[in-house]
Every structure is written in structure tokens, then in C-alpha cells.
Design a protein around this motif. Structure first.
Motif, PDB file in Angstrom:
ATOM      1  N   CYS A  16      20.963  77.556   4.520  1.00 39.88           N
ATOM      2  CA  CYS A  16      19.909  76.614   4.895  1.00 39.88           C
ATOM      3  C   CYS A  16      20.300  75.199   4.472  1.00 39.88           C
ATOM      4  O   CYS A  16      21.158  74.996   3.610  1.00 39.88           O
ATOM      5  CB  CYS A  16      18.549  77.049   4.383  1.00 39.88           C
ATOM      6  N   MET A  18      19.013  71.279   3.496  1.00 43.01           N
ATOM      7  CA  MET A  18      17.963  70.376   3.018  1.00 43.01           C
ATOM      8  C   MET A  18      18.445  68.939   3.250  1.00 43.01           C
ATOM      9  O   MET A  18      19.580  68.606   2.881  1.00 43.01           O
ATOM     10  CB  MET A  18      17.728  70.632   1.528  1.00 43.01           C
ATOM     11  N   LEU A  48      15.861  73.378   6.924  1.00 37.94           N
ATOM     12  CA  LEU A  48      14.596  73.514   6.187  1.00 37.94           C
ATOM     13  C   LEU A  48      13.621  72.422   6.639  1.00 37.94           C
ATOM     14  O   LEU A  48      14.047  71.354   7.086  1.00 37.94           O
ATOM     15  CB  LEU A  48      14.858  73.366   4.679  1.00 37.94           C
ATOM     16  N   SER A  76      12.456  80.420   1.803  1.00 40.35           N
ATOM     17  CA  SER A  76      13.589  80.192   2.714  1.00 40.35           C
ATOM     18  C   SER A  76      14.892  80.129   1.930  1.00 40.35           C
ATOM     19  O   SER A  76      15.906  80.686   2.348  1.00 40.35           O
ATOM     20  CB  SER A  76      13.404  78.878   3.492  1.00 40.35           C
ATOM     21  N   ILE A  77      14.865  79.435   0.792  1.00 42.94           N
ATOM     22  CA  ILE A  77      16.095  79.300  -0.007  1.00 42.94           C
ATOM     23  C   ILE A  77      16.465  80.646  -0.634  1.00 42.94           C
ATOM     24  O   ILE A  77      17.632  81.036  -0.655  1.00 42.94           O
ATOM     25  CB  ILE A  77      15.916  78.198  -1.080  1.00 42.94           C
ATOM     26  N   ALA A  80      18.196  82.819   1.825  1.00 43.58           N
ATOM     27  CA  ALA A  80      19.480  82.341   2.349  1.00 43.58           C
ATOM     28  C   ALA A  80      20.621  82.688   1.392  1.00 43.58           C
ATOM     29  O   ALA A  80      20.415  82.914   0.200  1.00 43.58           O
ATOM     30  CB  ALA A  80      19.415  80.833   2.555  1.00 43.58           C
ATOM     31  N   LEU A  83      22.948  77.032   0.232  1.00 43.63           N
ATOM     32  CA  LEU A  83      22.180  75.830   0.558  1.00 43.63           C
ATOM     33  C   LEU A  83      23.136  74.646   0.713  1.00 43.63           C
ATOM     34  O   LEU A  83      24.021  74.448  -0.124  1.00 43.63           O
ATOM     35  CB  LEU A  83      21.185  75.528  -0.581  1.00 43.63           C
ATOM     36  N   LEU A 113      17.265  78.397  -7.125  1.00 34.18           N
ATOM     37  CA  LEU A 113      18.640  77.886  -7.036  1.00 34.18           C
ATOM     38  C   LEU A 113      19.562  78.488  -8.092  1.00 34.18           C
ATOM     39  O   LEU A 113      20.769  78.223  -8.076  1.00 34.18           O
ATOM     40  CB  LEU A 113      18.647  76.361  -7.133  1.00 34.18           C
ATOM     41  N   LYS A 116      22.669  80.217  -6.847  1.00 34.64           N
ATOM     42  CA  LYS A 116      22.744  79.990  -5.393  1.00 34.64           C
ATOM     43  C   LYS A 116      23.940  79.090  -5.085  1.00 34.64           C
ATOM     44  O   LYS A 116      24.108  78.032  -5.695  1.00 34.64           O
ATOM     45  CB  LYS A 116      21.451  79.306  -4.933  1.00 34.64           C
ATOM     46  N   VAL A 118      25.796  76.189  -3.464  1.00 40.93           N
ATOM     47  CA  VAL A 118      25.304  74.914  -2.905  1.00 40.93           C
ATOM     48  C   VAL A 118      26.488  73.986  -2.652  1.00 40.93           C
ATOM     49  O   VAL A 118      27.433  73.935  -3.442  1.00 40.93           O
ATOM     50  CB  VAL A 118      24.312  74.210  -3.868  1.00 40.93           C
TER      51      VAL A 118
END
Ligand SMILES: Cc1cc2nc3c(=O)[nH]c(=O)nc-3n(C[C@H](O)[C@H](O)[C@H](O)COP(=O)(O)O)c2cc1C
Length: 192
Positions: A16, A18, A48, A76-77, A80, A83, A113, A116, A118
Motif C-alpha cells: 500500500c 501513503m 491508501l 489496510s496497512i 498489506a 508500505l 508498522l 512492516k 517500508v
């Protein structure tokens, strides 16, 4: 099912995106919308909702319950596999609305997060490509235990000339090639 109603398979990773700018014609928004065709075939890109939809962080509000819009962002995060943060720099630092979104996420339990993958992508009409937004965003992400794909950083200078004049796309071939390579690297990173 992800929050967007998509069922991921073993092969397809959902990433996703941002966006740090709120304005409709934002270069970073256009850059974010140009990522999907450059992504590897096993990566699904999902934009997003605008971080501008979130209220200002206020512990009193959180004490009454997670606002729906914050909960939706978290879901949503969480769903996924990674990110992407696509953002301009504001005054050599992070735009306030993006900081606000990260502040909200940081106070949730579980914190979405943590662990996650990123990656940060910046752009600017100027010469430095938003280079100075990377350290503050990275610092915040470190505080949240995110896994950051740090190098080489994606910093796109002269963004106005590099996007297609119509629609959303990257016209500059070298930039498109670089972004595609970083998305492929991010896909690998997210699998590890
Ligand atoms: C509050 C503010 C601060 C800015 N600070 C910087 C800056 O530090 N460095 C820079 O390259 N551009 C800066 N700019 C110019 C932005 O890069 C430019 O407006 C850009 O188009 C914003 O990103 P967007 O098109 O995605 O909205 C700033 C713009 C605003 C509105």
C-alpha cells in the motif's frame, strides 16, 4: 481478504502507498499513481486514502476509541505486505499531515508498522528531490520498529519535467527504470 476486498495469493504481494501531500494535483500523488505499471507482476499496488482525512492526533480522542478513519488505515496497512511512503519535503523535513498519520499509527496496539517493510520515495520540483525528508521519516519509522529498505534512496529531483504531461506516468525513462528497480528490490525485501 484485505481491507480493499482483494484476496492475496501466495504469489502476489500487496503493497500500500501513503502520500505525504494533500493537494489534488500533488506531484507525489501523481508519482504514487504511476507506480502500478512499474511494479513487478507479483506486486499489487494499493493507494491508501489521503492522510488529510485523519483528525489531528489527540490522546483525548483516542481515549474515547480509535476513530473509524484511523482504524481503516490501520487495517489496510496490517493486511498489506509492505508500505511505500511517497512524500515531498516541507522545510527540510516531514509534512505535518504525514507525521500526524504516523503518530496515530504509533499509538495503536498492535502497532501496524512494527516489522512492516517500508520504503520511502521523495520528490521535489527542486534539485534535491526531497532528500532531506528521508532522515526524519526514517527516524520515526525506526521508533515504530518498521523494517526499512534504506538504500539507494528514491529522491526524484525536477519532478515536474519527469512526469507525463497528461495522466499519471513517469515520462523520464531513466527515472522509470530506477523506480521499477526499486519496486522489484522492495518486493524481494518484503519477502525476507
Ligand atoms: C510548506 C512547504 C514547504 C516546502 N519546503 C520545501 C523544501 O524544504 N524543499 C523542497 O525541495 N521543496 C519544498 N517545498 C516545495 C515543494 O517541494 C513543492 O511545493 C512540491 O510540489 C510539493 O509536493 P507535492 O507536489 O507532492 O504537493 C515546500 C512547499 C511547501 C508548501
Amino acid at each position: 481478504m484485505t481491507a480493499a476486498g482483494v484476496t492475496p495469493t501466495d504469489d502476489v504481494r500487496t503493497v500500500c502507498v501513503m502520500v505525504g501531500s494533500l493537494r489534488k494535483a500533488a506531484f507525489t500523488g501523481r508519482l504514487a499513481r504511476s507506480l502500478a505499471p512499474l511494479a513487478p507482476s507479483d506486486m499489487r499496488i494499493e493507494l491508501l486514502p489521503s492522510v488529510g482525512l485523519l483528525p489531528h492526533f489527540n490522546q483525548d480522542v483516542l481515549d474515547e476509541g480509535v476513530p473509524q478513519v484511523v482504524g481503516d488505515l490501520r487495517d489496510s496497512i496490517t493486511a498489506a505486505d509492505g508500505l511505500l511512503i511517497v512524500t515531498p519535503e516541507y522545510n527540510w523535513s516531514i509534512p505535518g499531515a504525514l507525521k500526524n498519520a504516523l503518530d496515530w499509527l504509533s499509538r495503536l496496539k498492535p502497532q501496524p508498522l512494527a516489522d512492516k517493510p517500508v520504503m520511502i520515495l521523495s520528490s521535489s520540483p527542486g534539485l534535491l528531490g526531497g532528500a532531506r525528508v528521508h532522515p526524519p521519516v526514517r527516524n520515526i519509522l525506526h521508533s515504530m520498529d518498521a523494517r526499512i529498505l534504506a538504500r539507494p534512496e528514491v529522491q526524484i529531483s525536477g519532478i515536474a519535467q519527469k512526469l507525463t504531461p497528461e495522466g499519471d506516468g513517469i515520462a523520464d525513462a531513466a527515472t522509470a527504470e530506477f523506480v521499477a528497480a526499486r519496486l522489484a528490490a522492495f518486493g524481494e525485501f518484503a519477502r525476507r
